[in-house]
Design an enzyme around this catalytic site. Structure first.
Site, PDB file in Angstrom:
ATOM      1  N   CYS A   1       5.604 -97.005  43.123  1.00 37.08           N
ATOM      2  CA  CYS A   1       7.003 -96.194  43.327  1.00 37.08           C
ATOM      3  C   CYS A   1       8.073 -97.387  43.797  1.00 37.08           C
ATOM      4  CB  CYS A   1       6.830 -95.331  44.479  1.00 37.08           C
ATOM      5  SG  CYS A   1       5.303 -94.146  44.132  1.00 37.08           S
TER       6      CYS A   1
ATOM      7  N   ARG B   1       9.736 -98.497  38.149  1.00 36.63           N
ATOM      8  CA  ARG B   1       8.355 -98.339  38.909  1.00 36.63           C
ATOM      9  C   ARG B   1       7.826 -96.987  38.961  1.00 36.63           C
ATOM     10  NH1 ARG B   1       7.873-102.761  42.146  1.00 36.63           N
ATOM     11  NH2 ARG B   1       6.795-101.757  43.449  1.00 36.63           N
TER      12      ARG B   1
ATOM     13  N   TRP C   1       5.819 -92.400  41.050  1.00 33.85           N
ATOM     14  CA  TRP C   1       4.756 -92.497  40.145  1.00 33.85           C
ATOM     15  C   TRP C   1       3.728 -91.643  40.982  1.00 33.85           C
ATOM     16  CZ3 TRP C   1      -0.306 -94.050  39.347  1.00 33.85           C
ATOM     17  CH2 TRP C   1      -0.921 -94.016  38.265  1.00 33.85           C
TER      18      TRP C   1
ATOM     19  N   ASN D   1       5.703 -96.309  49.244  1.00 41.19           N
ATOM     20  CA  ASN D   1       5.172 -96.720  47.913  1.00 41.19           C
ATOM     21  C   ASN D   1       3.591 -97.212  48.404  1.00 41.19           C
ATOM     22  OD1 ASN D   1       4.336 -98.290  45.642  1.00 41.19           O
ATOM     23  ND2 ASN D   1       5.303-100.102  46.286  1.00 41.19           N
ATOM     24  N   GLY D   2       2.660 -96.848  47.390  1.00 35.70           N
ATOM     25  CA  GLY D   2       1.312 -97.277  47.765  1.00 35.70           C
ATOM     26  C   GLY D   2       0.586 -96.157  48.037  1.00 35.70           C
TER      27      GLY D   2
ATOM     28  N   GLU E   1      -3.988-105.511  21.540  1.00 36.06           N
ATOM     29  CA  GLU E   1      -2.785-105.392  21.959  1.00 36.06           C
ATOM     30  C   GLU E   1      -2.095-104.282  21.153  1.00 36.06           C
ATOM     31  OE1 GLU E   1      -1.138-105.722  24.575  1.00 36.06           O
ATOM     32  OE2 GLU E   1       0.929-105.868  24.179  1.00 36.06           O
TER      33      GLU E   1
ATOM     34  N   LYS F   1      -0.132-100.734  22.592  1.00 36.67           N
ATOM     35  CA  LYS F   1       0.924-100.797  22.390  1.00 36.67           C
ATOM     36  C   LYS F   1       1.427 -99.351  21.581  1.00 36.67           C
ATOM     37  CE  LYS F   1       2.501-102.937  24.424  1.00 36.67           C
ATOM     38  NZ  LYS F   1       2.366-104.023  25.421  1.00 36.67           N
TER      39      LYS F   1
ATOM     40  N   GLU G   1       0.653 -96.234  23.955  1.00 32.84           N
ATOM     41  CA  GLU G   1       1.560 -96.083  25.052  1.00 32.84           C
ATOM     42  C   GLU G   1       3.037 -95.620  24.432  1.00 32.84           C
ATOM     43  OE1 GLU G   1       1.905 -99.234  27.760  1.00 32.84           O
ATOM     44  OE2 GLU G   1       1.949-100.760  26.302  1.00 32.84           O
TER      45      GLU G   1
ATOM     46  N   HIS H   1     -20.633-101.497  12.373  1.00 35.25           N
ATOM     47  CA  HIS H   1     -21.419-100.938  13.250  1.00 35.25           C
ATOM     48  C   HIS H   1     -21.183 -99.449  14.081  1.00 35.25           C
ATOM     49  CE1 HIS H   1     -23.536-104.817  12.661  1.00 35.25           C
ATOM     50  NE2 HIS H   1     -22.402-105.072  12.682  1.00 35.25           N
TER      51      HIS H   1
ATOM     52  N   LYS I   1       5.339 -99.244  35.642  1.00 34.32           N
ATOM     53  CA  LYS I   1       5.549-101.020  35.220  1.00 34.32           C
ATOM     54  C   LYS I   1       4.556-101.547  35.828  1.00 34.32           C
ATOM     55  CE  LYS I   1       7.255-104.191  32.919  1.00 34.32           C
ATOM     56  NZ  LYS I   1       6.945-104.181  31.601  1.00 34.32           N
TER      57      LYS I   1
END
Ligand code: F6R
Length: 627
Positions: free
Chosen positions: A2, A27, A89, A115-116, A500, A504, A507, A523, A622
């Site tokens: 946050c 954030r 968040w 935040n946390g 990657e 990408k 998201e 396989h 982020k």
């Protein structure tokens, strides 16, 4: 995860808080809110969703005028304005108006932004309920404000109530606190979550990062763990948990007028992808000014004796940083012959740490705040391993842990939630570190190292050339925008790029995608292929070429639409691929710097075409400060 902002001074409070929140929205963007002193009372305004929703609510309540962003009834100039703001968040409780911060105590005398995570929140909540407290939300933050309220009633002292509460709360968190009875002070607490104070003339700021305060001032003080600040307009007092006064050092940061400038691009993501040549070039200028000289890592205090005895390298990271670490593994093993392992930081926490004092642990995190990475690194350090940190944030917890073994990836602020330029920066630093170790321990052929360095110095210009093709990539990829699933394949050093690329695409576009080592397809994963599942092969000349080609043929024979990332002049790929995203010719060992770029664009253009929120995809933030 946050973002916290605070201001005390003579400026109009709401525009300042909104400007800060705009910088901090990366954030978290599930909800936003502010608390300000208004008359005798604390006024809290909050809204689910993005900052624009809060602005609408503030306008409706006549606290914010239209276009000029000036206040309505509040913060007339000449008066001391004091307020805090938050962008969330969600962790405890769904994104909603009620769960948005700031949170009040039951008497509406204290407002808190947080935040946390409060780890013992359930315990504290139960004990407060037994004392007669009632809770209106599902958040752990409400526990904080109610506990402060309880301790305030017990001690009749604001400072004592904070000290006592912080000593009772477990977890990692940062807090901004307003008390109704003290309209000209903000209180701040830091414990393993970032918090910075910006010092102006007759005004002070509080924020979760230094980039945000650098919008307003150039003098800052970083709060350390378990420190409390009492901030007024002209003065700041710092305390430890025992209530003892602390002396703090003032640092200077570069004043940055507008960190949120998109430089003409439609999205931060496009801007940041387009900055990649410059980012790599800046790092090379610092570390590799010439291919004829050894790499310079003057500030890295690793002795040649230690480097010569390293028994293994362990890289710990999450998400995109983990993929950079996987590329690093190939480079370390190729150039230094030191066995290298890469682990998800979150998985390392559950594993048996097989480290010795001869082990080198590298932690990679662009934000330097990722809780999993920090916890994993601490575990590795406790086993006696030497730790090198790679981060984009000088003022981060990871940087603090790394101390003398810190490498800053210098990509500049990355606003878009999906990592792009920081990925290339992390790879660059890893290549530099591998060459540096190889040169120090003399383990690789000097001619080979010189050649790799020569090729690396050409990378910025090759990235530039690749970037000039973006419109072409756009035309090539949009035909696939409605496919519900994608598979990306690569081998060797381009296997991490397949991972990657899949990350990408997921998201940014919310399309399901998987990345595989191309040899693994047969396989099992090949079962998912049909005409609706495009396969994207990363196929560059080198050791892996023939095998990737063979695996692509296998995919083609299952009727999958075939897309390649291939170099200019490779005619062979034309026989099986429907779409070829061309990149300039490049040696396999450094090819990830180019192969990833068309795939970043593939995700970007498809997401944009589908109308996704490219810079702030749903459910993400982020920096991920929860384990
Ligand atoms: C992907 C992305 C995330 C981060 C991951 C680690 O685009 O941004 O996967 O890479 O959360 O974050 P940092 O590097 O800040 O530790």
């Amino acid at each position: 995860m946050c973002g916290i902002i605070g201001y005390i001074g003579n400026k109009e409070i709401i525009p300042v808080l909104l400007k800060g929140l705009r910088c901090l929205e990366y954030r978290g963007y599930d909800s936003t809110g502010i608390a300000i002193h208004k008359g005798e009372n604390l006024n809290v305004v909050k809204s689910v969703g993005k900052l624009s929703n809060l602005e609408e609510v503030l306008k409706k309540e006549h606290l914010l005028n239209g276009a000029n962003g000036k206040n309505g009834k509040n913060g007339k100039s000449g008066h001391v304005s004091c307020g805090i703001g938050h962008t969330r968040w969600a962790t405890h409780g769904e994104p909603s108006d009620i769960n948005a911060h700031p949170h009040f105590d039951s008497d509406e005398k204290i407002a808190v932004v947080h935040n946390g995570i409060i780890r013992n929140y359930q315990e504290v909540r139960d004990s407060l309920i037994q004392k007669g407290y009632k809770f209106a939300t599902e958040t752990d933050t409400e526990v904080v404000v109610q506990l402060i309220s309880y301790n305030f009633k017990e001690t009749n002292s604001i400072l004592k109530s904070i000290f006592k509460s912080v000593n009772e709360l477990e977890g990692s968190y940062a807090l901004g606190i307003l008390f109704k009875q003290e309209p000209d002070k903000i209180y701040a607490v830091r414990r393993e979550a970032p918090l910075v104070i910006g010092i102006g003339s007759g005004e002070n700021y509080l924020a979760s990062d230094s980039a945000t305060v650098s919008q307003f001032v150039e003098k800052i003080i970083r709060l350390e763990d378990n420190e409390i600040a009492e901030i007024s307009k002209e003065n700041i007092n710092f305390y430890n948990l025992k209530g003892e006064i602390l002396k703090k050092e003032i640092q200077t940061v570069t004043r940055s007028k507008d960190i949120l400038d998109k430089r003409g691009f439609k999205h931060y993501l496009a801007k940041e992808i387009n900055e990649q040549a410059e980012v790599v070039s800046n790092l090379l200028k610092d570390f590799l000014p010439s291919h004829e000289k050894p790499i310079q890592f003057n500030h890295l205090k690793l002795t040649p004796d230690f480097l010569k005895t390293i028994d293994r390298i362990l890289i710990l990271a999450c998400g995109t940083a983990y993929h950079a670490g996987l590329v690093g593994k190939y480079v370390f093993e190729n150039l230094t012959s030191i066995p290298t392992e890469v682990q998800f930081a979150s998985e390392y926490l559950n594993s048996k740490p097989l480290l010795t004092e001869k082990s080198l642990v590298i932690g990679i995190s662009q934000s330097g705040e990722t809780a999993d990475t920090l916890a994993a690194v601490k575990k590795a350090i406790s086993k006696g391993a030497t730790f090198v940190g790679i981060t984009n944030k000088q003022d981060s917890a990871l940087a603090d842990l790394a101390k003398e073994h810190l490498l800053i990836s210098k990509a500049g602020l990355e606003v878009s939630v999906a990592a792009t330029k920081t990925f290339l920066a992390q790879m660059t630093v890893l290549y530099m570190l591998a060459i540096y170790i190889a040169e120090t321990i003399d383990s690789s052929n000097p001619k080979k190292l010189s050649l790799v360095k020569q090729e690396l110095r050409l990378i910025p210009q090759l990235i530039d050339q690749t970037l000039t093709r973006q419109e072409h990539y756009q035309k090539q990829v949009l035909q696939y925008a409605n496919n519900p699933d994608f598979v990306f394949i690569g081998r060797g050093i381009n296997y991490p790029i397949a991972l990657e690329a899949a990350l990408k695409l997921k998201e940014l576009s919310y399309i399901h995608a998987s990345g595989y080592a191309s040899g693994e397809m047969k396989h099992g994963p090949i079962a998912v292929l049909d005409t609706k599942v495009p396969v994207v092969s990363i196929i560059v000349p080198g050791e892996t070429y023939d095998r990737v080609f063979q695996n692509s043929l296998e995919a083609k024979s299952r009727q999958a639409p075939m897309i390649a990332v291939a170099v200019d002049g490779d005619k062979k790929v034309e026989s099986i691929f429907d779409t070829i995203l061309r990149i300039p010719p490049i040696t396999e060992l450094i090819s990830p710097f180019l192969t990833v770029i068309p795939l970043q664009f593939l995700s970007y253009y498809i997401a944009e075409h589908l109308g996704r929120d490219v810079d702030q995809p749903r459910n993400l933030a982020k920096s991920v400060t929860v384990e």
